[in-house]
Design a protein around this motif. Structure first.
Motif, short mmCIF file in Angstrom:
data_model
loop_
_atom_site.label_atom_id
_atom_site.label_comp_id
_atom_site.label_asym_id
_atom_site.label_seq_id
_atom_site.Cartn_x
_atom_site.Cartn_y
_atom_site.Cartn_z
N GLU A 124 -33.37 32.54 -32.28
CA GLU A 124 -33.32 31.59 -31.18
C GLU A 124 -33.54 32.19 -29.80
O GLU A 124 -33.93 31.49 -28.87
CB GLU A 124 -31.97 30.85 -31.16
CG GLU A 124 -31.82 29.83 -32.25
CD GLU A 124 -31.09 30.39 -33.46
OE1 GLU A 124 -30.87 31.62 -33.48
OE2 GLU A 124 -30.75 29.62 -34.36
N ARG A 127 -26.91 31.53 -28.01
CA ARG A 127 -27.37 31.16 -29.35
C ARG A 127 -26.40 30.20 -30.03
O ARG A 127 -26.81 29.22 -30.66
CB ARG A 127 -27.55 32.41 -30.21
CG ARG A 127 -28.79 33.24 -29.87
CD ARG A 127 -29.17 34.13 -31.03
NE ARG A 127 -28.08 35.05 -31.37
CZ ARG A 127 -28.04 36.34 -31.05
NH1 ARG A 127 -29.04 36.88 -30.36
NH2 ARG A 127 -27.04 37.10 -31.42
N ILE A 172 -34.97 30.28 -26.45
CA ILE A 172 -34.10 29.93 -25.33
C ILE A 172 -34.70 30.42 -24.02
O ILE A 172 -34.71 29.71 -23.01
CB ILE A 172 -32.69 30.51 -25.54
CG1 ILE A 172 -32.01 29.80 -26.73
CG2 ILE A 172 -31.84 30.36 -24.29
CD1 ILE A 172 -30.72 30.46 -27.17
N ARG A 182 -37.63 28.28 -23.03
CA ARG A 182 -37.17 26.97 -22.58
C ARG A 182 -36.63 27.04 -21.16
O ARG A 182 -36.86 26.14 -20.34
CB ARG A 182 -36.10 26.45 -23.52
CG ARG A 182 -35.63 25.05 -23.19
CD ARG A 182 -35.72 24.17 -24.39
NE ARG A 182 -35.63 22.76 -24.06
CZ ARG A 182 -35.90 21.80 -24.91
NH1 ARG A 182 -36.32 22.10 -26.12
NH2 ARG A 182 -35.79 20.54 -24.58
N PHE A 208 -26.71 26.83 -28.37
CA PHE A 208 -28.01 26.23 -28.67
C PHE A 208 -28.04 25.63 -30.06
O PHE A 208 -28.57 24.53 -30.26
CB PHE A 208 -29.09 27.31 -28.53
CG PHE A 208 -30.47 26.81 -28.83
CD1 PHE A 208 -31.20 26.12 -27.86
CD2 PHE A 208 -31.06 27.02 -30.06
CE1 PHE A 208 -32.47 25.65 -28.14
CE2 PHE A 208 -32.32 26.56 -30.34
CZ PHE A 208 -33.04 25.87 -29.37
N ALA A 248 -29.11 21.86 -30.17
CA ALA A 248 -30.54 21.66 -30.44
C ALA A 248 -30.87 21.84 -31.92
O ALA A 248 -30.78 20.89 -32.70
CB ALA A 248 -31.36 22.60 -29.57
#
Length: 647
Positions: free
Chosen positions: A598, A629, A602, A605, A632, A636
């Motif tokens: 991730e 992480r 991240i 993003r 997230f 998500a």
């Protein structure tokens, strides 16, 4: 119906820029686009044709209510593209994106100096363009000169700047002998030479210089169509100079006036690409114009008119008025030919739609199925010709871009987008030189098959999977990407078996999808909706209540909050299959070696939004990275990178 597209303009009046907005809106609608026009101030023209929405702002007065109205309108319409025109609209479109995300924002520059006052310094406007540039996906200039001026000033990066020339309806503006006879009779003209000037009576047009040039050559009558703040001053100057200048006020019959006159005058100090010159060219009307902005792009000096310095204006008027009837006819025919070849409205429409393909929206004509190194397995449709000039205009979001950047590491290898939907990521990847192909089963809860077919992708860049079987041979792909797909499959083992089959030994799989423990059900936008048992009445009342509070996605798809809750809960019951992280990794471990990945996503993003570089840098710290992480994964989805072992 394509779109929706919102055209945001500072004003709607009978000016050149505003006319371009109106013509573009009407042309897009005729071509099947869902177009909405929004004006910052109350429109004074094109109201019946466009039915524009007005924000009710007043020039020079900050209006938070007007901004709120725009936010409300955008949230109601949910446009794919927000295309703004002129300085104030450009700036507002960029800033409103901070509170109302719009997939694509495009700004259009219509002038060399976007200012309404002669004394205004444009440097601060250039600075505002520069600091808000990251909030716009692309900037369009109406001429090469306008593009060069703003790029040289640092207002817009050259890489994000496109030129889309203004256009004119050449069927309406055309030479017409009958119109000429009628208009000359209406104007009381005999055989004398008649000049025409069209435009707002303001400092940019420099009408005093035009009147003085007319006084020096003492030939012909000048008709001025337009209104503006300098009208009284110009009338007084005309009387003082003793010239025959007739002020017609605002007119709706410009095409008829151009047929009735013999030459057009433009004495502007500042221009972008003057629409009046395009209309004159289409009407076969020779012109005399000052060489500012994009004038030389609209007038071929000595062939369709004369482009001169201000001090040579009177001499050029004399030269044009002295031409024989045959010479003026040749100039008229050349002007008409120039308008048809460069400025016909169809060119504006085509170039604007192509402009809607940037960034991350890709011209489908760039997709050539021959970019796949070998044909698909037997039975798959493999077209070898270039797909026609249609546009796959849909925003590739940050998750799609992450997948493409990951795929870029396998440049030279074959990439498969499993569950590609309409194929926009495939289109973007191919345009970027990536050998990528898409497959999808096109389940009943999606409309993406129709989108892929209408865009010309289905059967060439994108293939259906009959019975869930990928229509390619074993060990064919180097990388398989699936973006928010695996939460929709009922039999995860069957899908992973098929992906394993077509993946080369040593190849990789990038999987992005949510686990059951994610807080928000992303498809309908209701927190924890997927945690309840199916058919739970408590879940229904909970979802209904949150929808009434304003939560949820795709709100326009149901007439009431209650019906929306019924429809969306039925949808996730049928088309989603959430699993725990343990269940997910147990399935993946049977086929691949996998790890969570991730952190890169991240960071991408965070960098996708302006002003978040510091947060992205902080996310590199070990403790912050672990915390980011964990958060997230709850908010998500999982980002899993898997590898197929050697045989």
């Amino acid at each position: 119906m394509k779109g929706p597209v919102v055209l945001l303009t500072t004003n709607l009046a009978r000016g050149g820029a505003e006319t371009q907005v109106a013509q573009l809106a009407l042309a897009l609608r005729r071509s099947g686009w869902d177009v909405h026009v929004v004006s910052l101030v109350r429109p004074s023209a094109f109201v019946s044709e466009l039915a524009p929405y007005s924000l009710g702002m007043r020039p020079g007065v900050p209006d938070p209510l007007g901004v709120a109205r725009l936010v409300w309108f955008l949230r109601r319409v949910r446009p794919r593209i927000l295309h703004s025109h002129m300085f104030h609209a450009n700036l507002l479109a960029r800033l409103v994106r901070l509170v109302c995300p719009v997939p694509v924002v495009i700004s259009t520059l219509h002038s060399m100096a976007e200012s309404s006052r002669a004394s205004a310094d444009v440097r601060w406007r250039d600075w505002l363009y520069r600091v808000t540039d990251r909030l716009s996906d692309a900037t369009v200039a109406v001429s090469e000169a306008v593009a060069e001026r703003h790029a040289s000033a640092g207002a817009v990066p050259r890489a994000k700047l496109r030129v889309v020339l203004s256009g004119v309806d050449t069927a309406h503006f055309r030479p017409d002998p009958e119109r000429r006879v009628r208009m000359r009779a209406a104007l009381g003209l005999g055989e004398e030479f008649a000049w025409l000037a069209v435009g707002r009576l303001m400092w940019k047009k420099d009408y005093p210089a035009m009147l003085r040039a007319l006084a020096r050559q003492r030939a012909g009558t000048l008709f001025i169509a337009g209104a503006g703040p300098q009208e009284a001053e110009l009338r007084a100057l005309a009387r003082e100079l003793g010239v025959d200048a007739r002020f017609l006020g605002p007119r709706e019959d410009i095409a008829e006036l151009m047929n009735g006159c013999d030459g057009l005058l433009l004495s502007s100090r500042v221009e972008g690409l003057p629409v009046v010159l395009l209309e004159a060219a289409a009407s076969g009307l020779p012109c005399v114009a000052t060489g500012v902005g994009g004038v030389r792009e609209a007038v071929e000096d000595g062939r369709t008119g004369y482009v001169v310095a201000p001090e040579e204006f009177a001499a050029a008027m004399t030269r044009l008025a002295s031409l024989s009837a045959g010479q003026r006819r040749q100039m008229s025919q050349a002007a008409r030919a120039l308008a048809l070849s460069r400025f016909d409205l169809t060119h504006l429409l085509a170039n604007s739609v192509t402009g809607y393909s940037i960034p991350n929206c890709v011209p489908v004509s760039a997709l050539d199925s021959t970019s796949t190194k070998d044909p698909p397995a037997a039975g798959a449709d493999s077209k070898g010709d270039l797909i026609g000039e249609r546009i796959a205009c849909h925003r590739i979001d940050v998750t799609g871009r992450f997948g493409l950047e990951f795929a870029g590491r396998w440049r030279g290898g074959r990439i498969l987008d499993y569950g590609c939907g309409a194929g926009w990521v495939v289109a973007a990847g191919r345009a970027a030189g990536i050998d990528i192909t898409g497959v999808d089963v096109y389940y009943g809860g999606s409309r993406t098959r129709e989108e892929a077919e209408s865009a010309g992708l289905l059967g060439s860049a994108v293939h259906e999977m009959p019975g869930g079987r990928i229509p390619f041979p074993d060990a064919w792909f180097d990388l398989v990407v699936n973006n928010q797909v695996l939460e929709h499959v009922a039999d995860l083992d069957a899908v992973l078996t098929e992906i394993h089959r077509v993946l080369k030994p040593g190849g990789a799989v990038l999987s992005i999808f949510p686990a059951r423990d994610v807080f928000r059900e992303g498809h309908i936008g209701i927190p924890f909706a997927h945690w309840f048992p199916k058919d739970s009445r408590l879940r229904f009342y909970y979802t209904w209540a949150l929808r009434r509070l304003g939560l949820g996605t795709w709100k326009q798809e149901a007439p009431t909050c209650r019906q929306w809750a019924i429809d969306k809960l039925r949808w996730i019951d049928i088309y989603t299959h959430y699993r725990s992280r343990r269940e997910i990794f147990r399935a993946f471990d049977r086929y691949f070696e996998s790890e969570l990945h991730e952190s890169e996503y991240i960071r991408l993003r965070l960098l996708d939004r302006p002003g978040r570089r510091l947060l992205a840098d902080l996310a590199k710290l070990p403790l912050v990275r672990r915390l980011a992480r964990a958060v997230f994964r709850k908010l998500a989805f999982l980002v899993i990178v898997s590898r197929k072992g050697a045989p």
